[in-house]
Write a protein that holds these residues in place. Structure first.
Motif, mmCIF file in Angstrom:
data_model
loop_
_atom_site.group_PDB
_atom_site.id
_atom_site.type_symbol
_atom_site.label_atom_id
_atom_site.label_comp_id
_atom_site.label_asym_id
_atom_site.label_seq_id
_atom_site.Cartn_x
_atom_site.Cartn_y
_atom_site.Cartn_z
ATOM 1 N N ASP A 1 0.856 -1.183 0.000
ATOM 2 C CA ASP A 1 0.000 0.000 0.000
ATOM 3 C C ASP A 1 0.889 1.230 0.000
ATOM 4 O O ASP A 1 1.804 1.342 0.829
ATOM 5 C CB ASP A 1 -0.914 0.023 1.228
ATOM 6 N N CYS A 2 0.650 2.150 -0.917
ATOM 7 C CA CYS A 2 1.429 3.376 -1.013
ATOM 8 C C CYS A 2 1.275 4.170 0.288
ATOM 9 O O CYS A 2 0.152 4.359 0.768
ATOM 10 C CB CYS A 2 0.959 4.200 -2.207
ATOM 11 N N THR A 3 2.374 4.635 0.845
ATOM 12 C CA THR A 3 2.296 5.415 2.078
ATOM 13 C C THR A 3 1.837 6.840 1.818
ATOM 14 O O THR A 3 1.426 7.528 2.744
ATOM 15 C CB THR A 3 3.655 5.457 2.804
ATOM 16 N N GLY A 4 1.874 7.289 0.562
ATOM 17 C CA GLY A 4 1.435 8.636 0.234
ATOM 18 C C GLY A 4 -0.067 8.745 0.030
ATOM 19 O O GLY A 4 -0.718 9.648 0.556
ATOM 20 N N CYS A 5 -0.632 7.814 -0.725
ATOM 21 C CA CYS A 5 -2.054 7.911 -1.062
ATOM 22 C C CYS A 5 -2.858 6.679 -0.625
ATOM 23 O O CYS A 5 -4.058 6.610 -0.888
ATOM 24 C CB CYS A 5 -2.226 8.133 -2.559
ATOM 25 N N ASN A 6 -2.225 5.713 -0.003
ATOM 26 C CA ASN A 6 -2.869 4.483 0.484
ATOM 27 C C ASN A 6 -3.507 3.648 -0.616
ATOM 28 O O ASN A 6 -4.401 2.853 -0.345
ATOM 29 C CB ASN A 6 -3.902 4.790 1.575
ATOM 30 N N LEU B 1 6.201 3.845 -2.155
ATOM 31 C CA LEU B 1 5.415 4.860 -2.861
ATOM 32 C C LEU B 1 5.058 4.392 -4.267
ATOM 33 O O LEU B 1 5.861 3.754 -4.943
ATOM 34 C CB LEU B 1 6.204 6.164 -2.964
ATOM 35 N N CYS B 2 3.862 4.764 -4.717
ATOM 36 C CA CYS B 2 3.472 4.511 -6.101
ATOM 37 C C CYS B 2 4.206 5.524 -6.998
ATOM 38 O O CYS B 2 4.792 6.494 -6.506
ATOM 39 C CB CYS B 2 1.962 4.620 -6.261
ATOM 40 N N ARG B 3 4.144 5.333 -8.293
ATOM 41 C CA ARG B 3 4.867 6.225 -9.211
ATOM 42 C C ARG B 3 4.440 7.689 -9.109
ATOM 43 O O ARG B 3 5.291 8.570 -9.060
ATOM 44 C CB ARG B 3 4.740 5.718 -10.643
ATOM 45 N N PRO B 4 3.126 8.008 -9.080
ATOM 46 C CA PRO B 4 2.749 9.429 -8.961
ATOM 47 C C PRO B 4 3.243 10.058 -7.650
ATOM 48 O O PRO B 4 3.719 11.195 -7.650
ATOM 49 C CB PRO B 4 1.224 9.405 -9.008
ATOM 50 N N CYS B 5 3.153 9.323 -6.546
ATOM 51 C CA CYS B 5 3.628 9.869 -5.259
ATOM 52 C C CYS B 5 5.146 10.014 -5.262
ATOM 53 O O CYS B 5 5.685 10.963 -4.693
ATOM 54 C CB CYS B 5 3.177 8.981 -4.102
ATOM 55 N N ARG B 6 5.848 9.072 -5.903
ATOM 56 C CA ARG B 6 7.303 9.168 -6.009
ATOM 57 C C ARG B 6 7.689 10.407 -6.809
ATOM 58 O O ARG B 6 8.602 11.143 -6.441
ATOM 59 C CB ARG B 6 7.853 7.902 -6.667
ATOM 60 N N GLN B 7 6.959 10.686 -7.902
ATOM 61 C CA GLN B 7 7.236 11.869 -8.720
ATOM 62 C C GLN B 7 6.979 13.146 -7.935
ATOM 63 O O GLN B 7 7.758 14.097 -8.003
ATOM 64 C CB GLN B 7 6.394 11.848 -10.001
ATOM 65 N N LYS B 8 5.877 13.183 -7.158
ATOM 66 C CA LYS B 8 5.589 14.352 -6.311
ATOM 67 C C LYS B 8 6.710 14.591 -5.308
ATOM 68 O O LYS B 8 7.123 15.738 -5.088
ATOM 69 C CB LYS B 8 4.273 14.156 -5.548
ATOM 70 N N VAL C 1 1.557 -2.855 -6.737
ATOM 71 C CA VAL C 1 2.342 -4.085 -6.841
ATOM 72 C C VAL C 1 3.755 -3.710 -7.261
ATOM 73 O O VAL C 1 3.959 -2.973 -8.227
ATOM 74 C CB VAL C 1 1.731 -5.050 -7.879
ATOM 75 N N TRP C 2 4.737 -4.200 -6.507
ATOM 76 C CA TRP C 2 6.144 -4.033 -6.859
ATOM 77 C C TRP C 2 6.515 -5.273 -7.663
ATOM 78 O O TRP C 2 6.623 -6.366 -7.118
ATOM 79 C CB TRP C 2 6.984 -3.899 -5.602
ATOM 80 N N THR C 3 6.667 -5.112 -8.967
ATOM 81 C CA THR C 3 6.844 -6.268 -9.847
ATOM 82 C C THR C 3 8.227 -6.888 -9.701
ATOM 83 O O THR C 3 9.174 -6.257 -9.211
ATOM 84 C CB THR C 3 6.633 -5.878 -11.320
#
Length: 135
Positions: A71-76, A103-110, A80-82
Protein backbone atom coordinates in the motif's frame (compact mmCIF):
# COMPACT_ATOMS: atom_id res chain seq x y z
CA UNK A 1 15.26 -29.17 40.22
CA UNK A 2 17.91 -29.38 37.51
CA UNK A 3 21.59 -29.00 38.07
CA UNK A 4 23.57 -26.27 36.38
CA UNK A 5 25.20 -28.84 34.14
CA UNK A 6 21.80 -30.16 32.97
CA UNK A 7 20.53 -26.63 32.33
CA UNK A 8 23.66 -25.71 30.36
CA UNK A 9 23.21 -28.83 28.22
CA UNK A 10 19.58 -27.87 27.49
CA UNK A 11 20.53 -24.30 26.60
CA UNK A 12 23.33 -25.52 24.34
CA UNK A 13 20.91 -27.86 22.51
CA UNK A 14 18.38 -25.02 22.02
CA UNK A 15 21.11 -22.74 20.69
CA UNK A 16 22.27 -25.43 18.26
CA UNK A 17 18.68 -25.93 17.06
CA UNK A 18 18.34 -22.17 16.40
CA UNK A 19 21.59 -22.15 14.43
CA UNK A 20 20.49 -25.13 12.32
CA UNK A 21 17.09 -23.52 11.67
CA UNK A 22 18.77 -20.29 10.55
CA UNK A 23 21.22 -22.13 8.28
CA UNK A 24 18.57 -24.46 6.83
CA UNK A 25 15.38 -22.40 6.38
CA UNK A 26 12.14 -24.24 5.74
CA UNK A 27 11.36 -22.95 2.26
CA UNK A 28 9.80 -25.21 -0.30
CA UNK A 29 12.00 -25.81 -3.34
CA UNK A 30 10.75 -24.12 -6.50
CA UNK A 31 11.20 -25.53 -9.97
CA UNK A 32 12.20 -23.21 -12.79
CA UNK A 33 9.10 -24.10 -14.82
CA UNK A 34 6.76 -23.40 -11.88
CA UNK A 35 8.46 -20.03 -11.26
CA UNK A 36 8.46 -19.06 -14.95
CA UNK A 37 4.72 -19.65 -15.38
CA UNK A 38 4.09 -17.27 -12.45
CA UNK A 39 6.36 -14.57 -13.88
CA UNK A 40 9.06 -14.97 -11.28
CA UNK A 41 12.60 -13.94 -12.22
CA UNK A 42 15.72 -15.84 -11.10
CA UNK A 43 18.10 -13.97 -8.81
CA UNK A 44 21.73 -13.20 -9.65
CA UNK A 45 23.10 -12.88 -6.13
CA UNK A 46 26.56 -11.92 -7.42
CA UNK A 47 25.09 -8.60 -8.61
CA UNK A 48 23.94 -7.51 -5.13
CA UNK A 49 25.61 -4.68 -3.27
CA UNK A 50 27.40 -5.76 -0.07
CA UNK A 51 24.91 -5.68 2.79
CA UNK A 52 27.01 -6.61 5.87
CA UNK A 53 24.30 -8.79 7.37
CA UNK A 54 24.28 -12.39 8.56
CA UNK A 55 20.68 -12.78 7.40
CA UNK A 56 19.17 -12.59 3.92
CA UNK A 57 15.59 -11.72 2.89
CA UNK A 58 13.12 -14.46 2.01
CA UNK A 59 13.24 -13.83 -1.74
CA UNK A 60 17.01 -14.41 -1.75
CA UNK A 61 16.60 -17.71 0.10
CA UNK A 62 13.90 -18.68 -2.40
CA UNK A 63 16.10 -17.72 -5.36
CA UNK A 64 13.47 -15.74 -7.29
CA UNK A 65 11.94 -12.29 -7.44
CA UNK A 66 8.14 -12.34 -7.30
CA UNK A 67 5.46 -9.63 -7.44
CA UNK A 68 4.92 -8.08 -4.00
CA UNK A 69 1.76 -6.14 -3.18
CA UNK A 70 2.06 -3.03 -0.98
CA UNK A 71 0.00 0.00 0.00
CA UNK A 72 1.43 3.38 -1.01
CA UNK A 73 2.30 5.42 2.08
CA UNK A 74 1.43 8.64 0.23
CA UNK A 75 -2.05 7.91 -1.06
CA UNK A 76 -2.87 4.48 0.48
CA UNK A 77 -3.63 2.98 -2.92
CA UNK A 78 -2.88 -0.74 -3.38
CA UNK A 79 0.12 -1.22 -5.65
CA UNK A 80 2.34 -4.08 -6.84
CA UNK A 81 6.14 -4.03 -6.86
CA UNK A 82 6.84 -6.27 -9.85
CA UNK A 83 9.61 -8.84 -10.11
CA UNK A 84 11.26 -6.85 -12.92
CA UNK A 85 11.26 -3.67 -10.81
CA UNK A 86 12.79 -5.58 -7.89
CA UNK A 87 15.48 -7.05 -10.14
CA UNK A 88 16.40 -3.57 -11.36
CA UNK A 89 16.45 -2.15 -7.82
CA UNK A 90 18.56 -4.86 -6.21
CA UNK A 91 20.88 -5.82 -9.09
CA UNK A 92 21.23 -2.71 -11.28
CA UNK A 93 20.72 0.16 -8.82
CA UNK A 94 22.44 -1.83 -6.02
CA UNK A 95 19.65 -1.05 -3.54
CA UNK A 96 19.66 -2.34 0.02
CA UNK A 97 18.43 -5.95 0.18
CA UNK A 98 16.19 -5.16 3.13
CA UNK A 99 14.40 -2.22 1.48
CA UNK A 100 11.01 -2.48 -0.18
CA UNK A 101 8.81 -0.18 -2.27
CA UNK A 102 6.72 2.34 -0.30
CA UNK A 103 5.42 4.86 -2.86
CA UNK A 104 3.47 4.51 -6.10
CA UNK A 105 4.87 6.22 -9.21
CA UNK A 106 2.75 9.43 -8.96
CA UNK A 107 3.63 9.87 -5.26
CA UNK A 108 7.30 9.17 -6.01
CA UNK A 109 7.24 11.87 -8.72
CA UNK A 110 5.59 14.35 -6.31
CA UNK A 111 8.29 13.64 -3.72
CA UNK A 112 11.06 14.12 -6.29
CA UNK A 113 9.51 17.42 -7.41
CA UNK A 114 9.17 18.57 -3.77
CA UNK A 115 12.85 17.78 -3.10
CA UNK A 116 13.98 19.52 -6.30
CA UNK A 117 12.01 22.66 -5.37
CA UNK A 118 13.42 22.65 -1.84
CA UNK A 119 16.95 22.26 -3.25
CA UNK A 120 16.34 25.14 -5.70
CA UNK A 121 15.08 27.46 -2.93
CA UNK A 122 18.02 26.53 -0.71
CA UNK A 123 20.57 27.20 -3.45
CA UNK A 124 18.91 30.55 -4.22
CA UNK A 125 19.28 31.51 -0.56
CA UNK A 126 22.93 30.45 -0.50
CA UNK A 127 23.62 32.42 -3.71
CA UNK A 128 21.92 35.50 -2.26
CA UNK A 129 23.94 35.20 0.94
CA UNK A 130 27.21 34.89 -1.00
CA UNK A 131 26.25 37.84 -3.24
CA UNK A 132 25.48 40.04 -0.21
CA UNK A 133 28.86 39.30 1.33
CA UNK A 134 30.69 40.20 -1.89
CA UNK A 135 29.13 43.65 -2.11
Amino acid sequence: MKSGKQRRTELKAKKQARIEKRNNPVIQPVTAAWAAERGWIAIDSTAFAPHNSHDVPDFVQLGYYFDRPFDCTGCNSPEVWTAAQQQWWYEEAKGNLFSIAKLCRPCRQKEQDRRAEARRIHLQGVAAKVASKEV
